[in-house]
Design a protein around this motif. Structure first.
Motif, PDB file in Angstrom:
ATOM      1  N   LEU A 143      25.556  45.474  53.048  1.00 32.24           N
ATOM      2  CA  LEU A 143      25.868  45.196  51.971  1.00 32.24           C
ATOM      3  C   LEU A 143      27.274  45.143  51.595  1.00 32.24           C
ATOM      4  N   LEU A 144      28.033  46.248  51.652  1.00 34.54           N
ATOM      5  CA  LEU A 144      29.562  46.152  51.041  1.00 34.54           C
ATOM      6  C   LEU A 144      30.373  45.049  51.965  1.00 34.54           C
ATOM      7  N   PRO A 145      30.442  45.026  53.317  1.00 35.29           N
ATOM      8  CA  PRO A 145      30.965  43.907  54.125  1.00 35.29           C
ATOM      9  C   PRO A 145      30.695  42.338  53.360  1.00 35.29           C
ATOM     10  N   GLU A 146      29.373  42.258  53.213  1.00 34.66           N
ATOM     11  CA  GLU A 146      29.044  40.853  52.817  1.00 34.66           C
ATOM     12  C   GLU A 146      29.389  40.614  51.277  1.00 34.66           C
ATOM     13  N   ALA A 147      29.188  41.737  50.558  1.00 42.31           N
ATOM     14  CA  ALA A 147      29.611  41.515  48.979  1.00 42.31           C
ATOM     15  C   ALA A 147      31.050  42.078  48.627  1.00 42.31           C
ATOM     16  N   LEU A 148      31.876  42.237  49.476  1.00 39.16           N
ATOM     17  CA  LEU A 148      33.244  42.451  49.309  1.00 39.16           C
ATOM     18  C   LEU A 148      34.045  41.242  48.545  1.00 39.16           C
ATOM     19  N   PRO A 149      33.914  39.921  48.802  1.00 36.93           N
ATOM     20  CA  PRO A 149      34.697  39.142  47.909  1.00 36.93           C
ATOM     21  C   PRO A 149      34.223  39.050  46.401  1.00 36.93           C
ATOM     22  N   ALA A 150      32.813  39.213  46.260  1.00 37.66           N
ATOM     23  CA  ALA A 150      32.102  39.291  44.740  1.00 37.66           C
ATOM     24  C   ALA A 150      32.755  40.780  44.219  1.00 37.66           C
ATOM     25  N   ILE A 151      32.841  41.749  44.988  1.00 36.52           N
ATOM     26  CA  ILE A 151      33.118  43.106  44.538  1.00 36.52           C
ATOM     27  C   ILE A 151      34.640  43.028  44.022  1.00 36.52           C
ATOM     28  N   LEU A 152      35.741  42.422  44.810  1.00 41.00           N
ATOM     29  CA  LEU A 152      37.039  42.222  44.733  1.00 41.00           C
ATOM     30  C   LEU A 152      37.194  41.654  43.472  1.00 41.00           C
ATOM     31  N   ALA A 153      36.494  40.375  43.240  1.00 40.64           N
ATOM     32  CA  ALA A 153      36.403  39.600  41.617  1.00 40.64           C
ATOM     33  C   ALA A 153      36.158  40.428  40.658  1.00 40.64           C
ATOM     34  N   GLY A 154      35.250  41.308  40.986  1.00 42.00           N
ATOM     35  CA  GLY A 154      34.864  42.217  39.879  1.00 42.00           C
ATOM     36  C   GLY A 154      35.700  43.166  39.455  1.00 42.00           C
ATOM     37  N   ILE A 155      36.487  43.638  40.578  1.00 40.98           N
ATOM     38  CA  ILE A 155      37.404  44.765  40.235  1.00 40.98           C
ATOM     39  C   ILE A 155      38.572  43.985  39.698  1.00 40.98           C
ATOM     40  N   THR A 156      39.000  42.725  39.728  1.00 37.64           N
ATOM     41  CA  THR A 156      40.013  41.913  39.066  1.00 37.64           C
ATOM     42  C   THR A 156      39.564  41.879  37.623  1.00 37.64           C
ATOM     43  N   LEU A 157      38.324  41.336  37.289  1.00 42.89           N
ATOM     44  CA  LEU A 157      37.740  41.422  35.991  1.00 42.89           C
ATOM     45  C   LEU A 157      37.915  42.617  35.095  1.00 42.89           C
ATOM     46  N   THR A 158      37.556  43.779  35.974  1.00 47.24           N
ATOM     47  CA  THR A 158      37.410  45.072  35.491  1.00 47.24           C
ATOM     48  C   THR A 158      38.966  45.590  35.125  1.00 47.24           C
ATOM     49  N   VAL A 159      40.126  45.046  35.841  1.00 50.58           N
ATOM     50  CA  VAL A 159      41.155  45.655  35.614  1.00 50.58           C
ATOM     51  C   VAL A 159      41.836  44.809  34.122  1.00 50.58           C
ATOM     52  N   VAL A 160      41.470  43.533  34.219  1.00 48.83           N
ATOM     53  CA  VAL A 160      41.652  43.016  33.030  1.00 48.83           C
ATOM     54  C   VAL A 160      41.309  43.589  31.762  1.00 48.83           C
ATOM     55  N   MET A 161      40.069  44.027  31.805  1.00 45.52           N
ATOM     56  CA  MET A 161      39.375  44.725  30.709  1.00 45.52           C
ATOM     57  C   MET A 161      40.094  46.029  30.553  1.00 45.52           C
ATOM     58  N   LEU A 162      40.510  46.767  31.411  1.00 40.89           N
ATOM     59  CA  LEU A 162      41.183  47.973  31.468  1.00 40.89           C
ATOM     60  C   LEU A 162      42.416  47.844  30.511  1.00 40.89           C
ATOM     61  N   ILE A 163      43.237  46.727  30.745  1.00 38.58           N
ATOM     62  CA  ILE A 163      44.325  46.531  30.183  1.00 38.58           C
ATOM     63  C   ILE A 163      44.046  46.273  28.770  1.00 38.58           C
ATOM     64  N   GLY A 164      42.928  45.670  28.186  1.00 35.41           N
ATOM     65  CA  GLY A 164      42.716  45.568  26.907  1.00 35.41           C
ATOM     66  C   GLY A 164      42.189  46.967  26.378  1.00 35.41           C
ATOM     67  N   PHE A 165      41.550  47.870  27.180  1.00 36.99           N
ATOM     68  CA  PHE A 165      41.203  49.055  26.548  1.00 36.99           C
ATOM     69  C   PHE A 165      42.356  50.129  26.432  1.00 36.99           C
ATOM     70  N   SER A 166      43.224  50.013  27.484  1.00 34.43           N
ATOM     71  CA  SER A 166      44.505  50.724  27.178  1.00 34.43           C
ATOM     72  C   SER A 166      45.204  50.423  26.132  1.00 34.43           C
ATOM     73  N   SER A 167      45.147  49.050  25.769  1.00 35.04           N
ATOM     74  CA  SER A 167      45.998  48.793  24.205  1.00 35.04           C
ATOM     75  C   SER A 167      45.189  49.300  23.126  1.00 35.04           C
ATOM     76  N   MET A 168      43.931  49.216  23.215  1.00 36.93           N
ATOM     77  CA  MET A 168      43.074  50.048  21.966  1.00 36.93           C
ATOM     78  C   MET A 168      43.274  51.423  21.951  1.00 36.93           C
ATOM     79  N   ALA A 169      43.691  51.941  22.977  1.00 36.80           N
ATOM     80  CA  ALA A 169      43.701  53.610  23.207  1.00 36.80           C
ATOM     81  C   ALA A 169      45.046  53.981  22.297  1.00 36.80           C
ATOM     82  N   GLY A 170      45.842  53.011  22.000  1.00 34.77           N
ATOM     83  CA  GLY A 170      46.969  53.364  21.182  1.00 34.77           C
ATOM     84  C   GLY A 170      46.605  53.713  19.738  1.00 34.77           C
ATOM     85  N   VAL A 171      45.438  53.299  19.319  1.00 37.33           N
ATOM     86  CA  VAL A 171      44.714  53.847  18.103  1.00 37.33           C
ATOM     87  C   VAL A 171      44.664  55.172  17.905  1.00 37.33           C
ATOM     88  N   ILE A 172      44.375  56.003  18.916  1.00 35.91           N
ATOM     89  CA  ILE A 172      44.287  57.482  18.864  1.00 35.91           C
ATOM     90  C   ILE A 172      45.485  58.124  19.529  1.00 35.91           C
TER      91      ILE A 172
END
Length: 223
Positions: A143-172
């Motif tokens: 499972l993990l070896p075969e899905a690794l490229p897709a998981i890495l692509a998902g990590i990229t998308l997640t990190v981009v989302m985290l950058i947006g989340f970190s900006s919104m955290a400035g509200v509090i």
């Protein structure tokens, strides 16, 4: 219009905000992967037709993940203030902001992992099982070896989302570039700080996305 600031005054403020953002995003990304990866694997293998069928657990876990994904992050920020204070001792600062950022991101990443595993050739899973492999062998060898490229692509998308989340955290008062944009750009009408934070955030997203895409392509090419 806010008062103009010299470059000598602006750049240390932007540098400090950038470092705080990188700290938040880096730590939250680590925790998001550590939590989201096993949850995503469990979601996949516990399906009714999975290698470890636990339909009731899958239904409960899936409902919890869907609930977490359905909450707007700004609502989650406010709702988790008591939990963050209990866990960290404060709701202010970059470290405290990591808590809601991680809890807001890991349900998304868990679904990304589940979908990535869903693309793995079922024949590979059957091959491991036919050779007497355990569920752990299926996960680690197929499972993990075969899905690794897709998981890495998902990590990229997640990190981009985290950058947006970190900006919104400035509200509090979470610190970072979002906090600068609110305290200086909005409350003090400082267009220099506002423009600087926007440019840096765009640059961070572009850097993360291009680096992640390059890594995924290189890995796919080797395979």
């Amino acid at each position: 219009m806010g008062s103009r600031m010299s470059w000598e005054e602006v750049w240390p403020i932007l540098l400090n905000g950038t470092l705080e953002t990188l700290y938040m995003v880096g730590l939250a990304a680590l925790f998001t992967v550590l939590v989201g990866l096993p949850v995503g694997v469990l979601l996949f293998i516990s399906r009714r037709d999975g290698v470890l069928p636990l339909p009731h657990l899958n239904a409960v876990l899936g409902a919890a993940i869907n609930t977490g994904r359905s909450l707007p992050f700004i609502v989650l920020l406010v709702a988790l203030i008591p939990f963050t204070r209990l866990l960290i001792g404060t709701t202010l600062g970059s470290t405290a902001a990591v808590v809601p950022i991680t809890l807001g991101a890991f349900p998304f990443f868990a679904r990304v992992v589940e979908n990535a595993l869903d693309e793995v050739d079922k024949g590979r899973i059957e091959a491991v099982l036919s050779m007497g492999g355990t569920i752990w062998h299926v996960i680690a060898k197929a499972l993990l070896p075969e899905a690794l490229p897709a998981i890495l692509a998902g990590i990229t998308l997640t990190v981009v989302m985290l950058i947006g989340f970190s900006s919104m955290a400035g509200v509090i008062g979470g610190g970072g570039l979002g906090d600068l944009a609110i305290r200086y750009g909005y409350q003090r009408f400082n267009d220099q700080i506002m423009a600087g934070t926007v440019v840096i955030l765009i640059a961070l997203v572009q850097l993360v996305q291009s680096s992640g895409d390059r890594l995924v392509r290189r890995l796919a090419h080797r395979r």
